[in-house]
Enzyme design. Structure first.
Site, PDB file in Angstrom:
ATOM      1  N   TYR A   1     -30.214  35.121 -12.781  1.00  0.00           N
ATOM      2  CA  TYR A   1     -30.807  33.519 -12.540  1.00  0.00           C
ATOM      3  C   TYR A   1     -31.788  33.007 -11.309  1.00  0.00           C
ATOM      4  O   TYR A   1     -30.714  33.187  -9.973  1.00  0.00           O
ATOM      5  CB  TYR A   1     -29.463  32.588 -12.702  1.00  0.00           C
ATOM      6  CG  TYR A   1     -29.832  31.191 -12.257  1.00  0.00           C
ATOM      7  CD1 TYR A   1     -30.884  30.775 -12.952  1.00  0.00           C
ATOM      8  CD2 TYR A   1     -28.618  30.169 -12.087  1.00  0.00           C
ATOM      9  CE1 TYR A   1     -31.419  29.078 -13.230  1.00  0.00           C
ATOM     10  CE2 TYR A   1     -28.766  28.964 -12.250  1.00  0.00           C
ATOM     11  CZ  TYR A   1     -29.944  28.321 -13.362  1.00  0.00           C
ATOM     12  OH  TYR A   1     -30.215  27.485 -12.311  1.00  0.00           O
TER      13      TYR A   1
ATOM     14  N   CYS B   1     -26.357  23.128 -19.556  1.00  0.00           N
ATOM     15  CA  CYS B   1     -24.175  22.504 -18.787  1.00  0.00           C
ATOM     16  C   CYS B   1     -23.952  21.390 -20.505  1.00  0.00           C
ATOM     17  O   CYS B   1     -24.681  20.918 -20.943  1.00  0.00           O
ATOM     18  CB  CYS B   1     -24.103  21.335 -17.947  1.00  0.00           C
ATOM     19  SG  CYS B   1     -25.050  22.360 -16.022  1.00  0.00           S
TER      20      CYS B   1
ATOM     21  N   HIS C   1     -33.877  25.831 -10.925  1.00  0.00           N
ATOM     22  CA  HIS C   1     -33.614  25.073 -10.512  1.00  0.00           C
ATOM     23  C   HIS C   1     -33.095  24.959  -8.726  1.00  0.00           C
ATOM     24  O   HIS C   1     -33.187  23.864  -8.965  1.00  0.00           O
ATOM     25  CB  HIS C   1     -32.716  24.565 -11.760  1.00  0.00           C
ATOM     26  CG  HIS C   1     -32.081  24.880 -12.568  1.00  0.00           C
ATOM     27  ND1 HIS C   1     -32.210  25.332 -14.542  1.00  0.00           N
ATOM     28  CD2 HIS C   1     -34.150  24.246 -13.867  1.00  0.00           C
ATOM     29  CE1 HIS C   1     -32.541  25.115 -15.011  1.00  0.00           C
ATOM     30  NE2 HIS C   1     -33.280  24.481 -14.829  1.00  0.00           N
TER      31      HIS C   1
ATOM     32  N   ASP D   1     -37.550  19.759 -14.794  1.00  0.00           N
ATOM     33  CA  ASP D   1     -37.204  21.289 -16.096  1.00  0.00           C
ATOM     34  C   ASP D   1     -36.934  20.295 -17.245  1.00  0.00           C
ATOM     35  O   ASP D   1     -37.109  20.438 -18.953  1.00  0.00           O
ATOM     36  CB  ASP D   1     -36.069  22.380 -15.922  1.00  0.00           C
ATOM     37  CG  ASP D   1     -35.588  23.233 -17.257  1.00  0.00           C
ATOM     38  OD1 ASP D   1     -36.508  23.284 -17.888  1.00  0.00           O
ATOM     39  OD2 ASP D   1     -35.017  23.394 -17.131  1.00  0.00           O
TER      40      ASP D   1
END
Ligand code: ADP
Ligand code: SF4
Length: 688
Positions: free
Chosen positions: A170, A31, A173, A266
């Site tokens: 994806y 991000c 997360h 992460d």
């Protein structure tokens, strides 16, 4: 300079399905806080990564549909064709430097409440969303699953049209629908998409196959998957189900990008993990698939990178934060300038930008996020038209960065500090438990200055206003820092507290400069934290480790509340609990008497008294502005002695984050020589 042959392997091209990466440096999706809202800033930032040598440059997560609306966060969007041009600007900027552009498509599933679109969130089952919103997601039926697969294909086709070379499915997360289907705790279905692992991974498999069929002729299809959630048997584990998933899908995608979940696992900070902290979880993947594997772990050392490739543990060195701290890391290795790498310090001020919905910032790299709007470049800075002399008082992060950037611009710089080491607060703080990596802020800048022929550096040099006037150096920069207040003034107590017994009150400066030994009393140490970031908790650790009973009092409901933005809050609170620190939330100070402090509830008038041998106040800092006041008082004689300007930067102007001090020093150097501060461009999203 020639590159060290030990690093040759890092510059080998690697085939990913139908495309080929020019080297093994892979900027994984991260991000920026820019996304769809600041597309020009986004494109310029990614272009600079490619210019710096990252062979693959990815976007952040890109929402595929209004049912995946993560507002107010500024992620990328491919809701429809109108979003294509903004992403085309990204791929153009990346391709200009010969790198591959990757896009991480996402449907956020139960991770978002769809605050803007107001669409009902979608999930495998009928569950509450994982934000604090009092909103539930609805269980997807077969037609929803079909629609989701269609949206993913449509987004992949748009991504291809926008020029992307690598398109992600994806499942990471705990933020994506594909992950939610995979995870038994979210997927309670009893049809062919739930129950057994084979059923739970069905949608993941279908989406990879759909994407390959739609765009796989010219685009590589990558998978990003979390192989461990650090939740034990409650979650996906690398040596259990994650292995089964990878075995089941091993050859299906063109690339495996593997990591930990959730984001706080992460992107662990250096306070809680070292370089390479993910290896023990991700290293098994290469033994299962023949497809290239990307892994991350805050890698900044080229030796470690080369070792990972040689061992066959990874095919690509994945990086988000190291590429933010130094977008030119690959080029510096390539050109034999390893010493010039500006290493990430693992502080997560970058994640705080995204988490507060603004363009990212970085402690080490003041130019990140400013590439488009201020025209800053991480490596290039225009020379001064007429080089002049600058005197910088204070060699903390602000003074060091101002000095470094000014010498790069060709100025003659004299840097003086009264201390016997460089770094100011960074040096003090890097000596606190687990903050050692923060010293890199100082080390990189001191090294750069030592290489410059136009920098003179003096330690043990306390300068007075009189000294400065006598030197008569035309440009004076005050970077004298700030000191922690001993009076309790802060957020809750807006004025000094009248009742403090100063004989047993300490500040972070006392502890950092003199050590825990300043605390003589054996009675409990009360730390009062109204700063709400890391400092109080680090001191609590240090004092507890020295054998004192520690009581942590804060007006906030949780410890170190702002560290939610740096993804550390949970770990900090856990660590304090495990150290036996007593935590008393929602309390402010209301009195102090021999051996005790009184606390008042911040909501009600309820009070309590607790034992207190020593009180550590972590509330706010006062700028060191005495030099400024004295010089200002003599402004009339500046021109007589040859002084053109006196400016304050960093904490002595307004105490703040280290990142802001660095940025302040950099901004000063960038503006030097101009009559007016260069214009800051605006992306006028929303202007009619
Ligand atoms: P910042 O974060 O703004 O860079 P710091 O507190 O980290 O601020 O650093 C300020 C530095 O300025 C410290 O190293 C301190 O020793 C130095 N300093 C403060 N006053 C003077 C002075 N009068 N002369 C020389 N150095 C000074
Ligand atoms: Fe690294 Fe901190 Fe910069 Fe993030 S803000 S890239 S963690 S130095």
């Amino acid at each position: 300079m020639a590159r060290d042959p030990r690093y040759d392997s890092l510059f080998e091209p690697v085939k990913i399905g139908p495309v080929t990466a020019p080297n093994r440096f892979y900027q994984v999706p991260h991000c920026t806080g820019m996304g769809y809202r600041y597309p020009k800033s986004e494109a310029r930032l990614r272009g600079i990564k490619a210019e710096g040598g990252w062979g693959v440059v990815s976007t952040q997560e890109t929402e595929i549909h209004p049912t995946s609306d993560i507002s107010p966060a500024n992620e990328a969007r491919l809701w429809d064709d109108r979003d294509i041009p903004a992403l085309r600007a990204v791929t153009d900027a990346v391709h200009e430097h010969g790198s591959l552009a990757a896009i991480q498509l996402v449907h956020n599933g139960l991770h978002t409440a769809n605050r803007y679109s107001r669409a009902v969130p979608l999930a495998p089952s009928d569950v509450v969303v994982d934000s604090d919103d009092p909103v539930q997601a609805r269980a997807m039926d077969k037609s929803d699953i079909k629609a989701f697969r269609r949206w993913h294909v449509e987004a992949a086709l748009r991504a291809k049209e926008a020029g992307f070379d690598i398109i992600y499915a994806y499942a990471g997360h705990d933020m994506s629908l594909l992950h939610h289907f995979l995870l038994a705790r979210h997927n309670h279905r009893t049809d062919e998409y739930g129950g057994s692992l084979e059923n739970r991974l069905r949608l993941f498999r279908e989406v990879i196959e759909d994407t390959k069929e739609a765009v796989g002729d010219t685009c590589a299809v990558a998978v990003r998957m979390a192989v461990d959630e650090l939740l034990g048997t409650e979650g996906m584990q690398h040596d259990a189900e994650a292995r089964d998933v990878i075995e089941a899908l091993a050859e299906l995608p063109d690339l495996w990008d593997v990591n930990l979940s959730d984001w706080s696992n992460d992107s662990q900070t250096s306070r809680f993990s070292d370089e390479g902290f993910q290896e023990k979880y991700t290293s098994f993947v290469k033994s299962i698939t023949t497809k290239p594997v990307v892994g991350v772990g805050r890698y900044t050392s080229p030796d470690t990178m080369a070792r990972l490739i040689k061992k066959g543990q990874l095919d690509f060195i994945g990086a988000a934060r190291p590429s933010i701290a130094d977008p030119f890391l690959p080029k510096k290795i390539k050109t034999g300038r390893v010493e010039d790498i500006r290493e990430c310090i693992g502080c997560n001020i970058c994640t705080a930008g995204d988490n507060t919905c603004v363009p990212m910032r970085c402690t080490q790299n003041p130019t990140i996020g400013e590439e488009w709007r201020r025209g800053w470049h991480p490596e290039i800075i225009p020379k001064l038209k007429t080089p002049e002399q600058y005197l910088i008082v204070g060699g903390g992060p602000a003074g060091l960065e101002a000095a470094r950037a000014l010498t790069q611009r060709g100025a003659d710089v004299i840097l003086a500090d009264k201390a016997d080491t460089w770094g100011g607060r960074v040096t003090l703080e890097s000596n606190l438990p687990e903050l050692n990596a923060w010293g890199r802020v100082r080390d990189w800048r001191v090294w750069q200055l030592q290489q410059a022929s136009n920098a003179e550096m003096y330690l043990n040099s306390s300068l007075s206003a009189q000294d400065i006037l006598e030197y008569g150096i035309p440009n004076v920069v005050l970077a004298a820092g700030a000191k922690w207040r001993k009076c309790g003034q802060g957020r809750v107590h807006r004025k000094p507290l009248p009742f403090l017994d100063q004989t047993c009150v300490f500040t972070p400066d006392d502890l950092m400069k003199k050590g825990v030994g300043v605390i003589k009393s054996k009675a409990p140490v009360v730390i009062y934290d109204d700063d709400r970031f890391y400092m109080a908790s680090v001191l609590a650790e240090m004092i507890a480790a020295a054998g004192h009973k520690v009581v942590f009092v804060t007006p906030s409901p949780i410890v170190a509340a702002w560290s939610e933005n740096t993804l550390e809050q949970g770990r900090i609170q856990t660590r304090l609990i495990e150290l036996g620190v007593e935590i008393i939330p929602i309390k402010q100070l209301s009195g102090m008497d021999s051996g005790a402090v009184s606390l008042k509830c911040v909501y009600s008038n309820q009070t309590q008294t607790i034992e207190c041998g020593s009180l550590v106040l972590v509330t706010s800092r006062a700028p060191e502005d005495m030099l400024w006041s004295e010089l200002k008082g003599q402004e009339a004689c500046w021109s007589d002695v040859g002084i053109k300007s006196v400016m304050r930067i960093g904490d002595c102007l307004a105490p703040s984050l280290i990142a802001n001090a660095v940025q302040s020093g950099h901004a000063y150097a960038q503006a030097a020589g101009y009559d007016e501060i260069p214009e800051v461009k605006r992306e006028d999203y929303g202007r009619v």
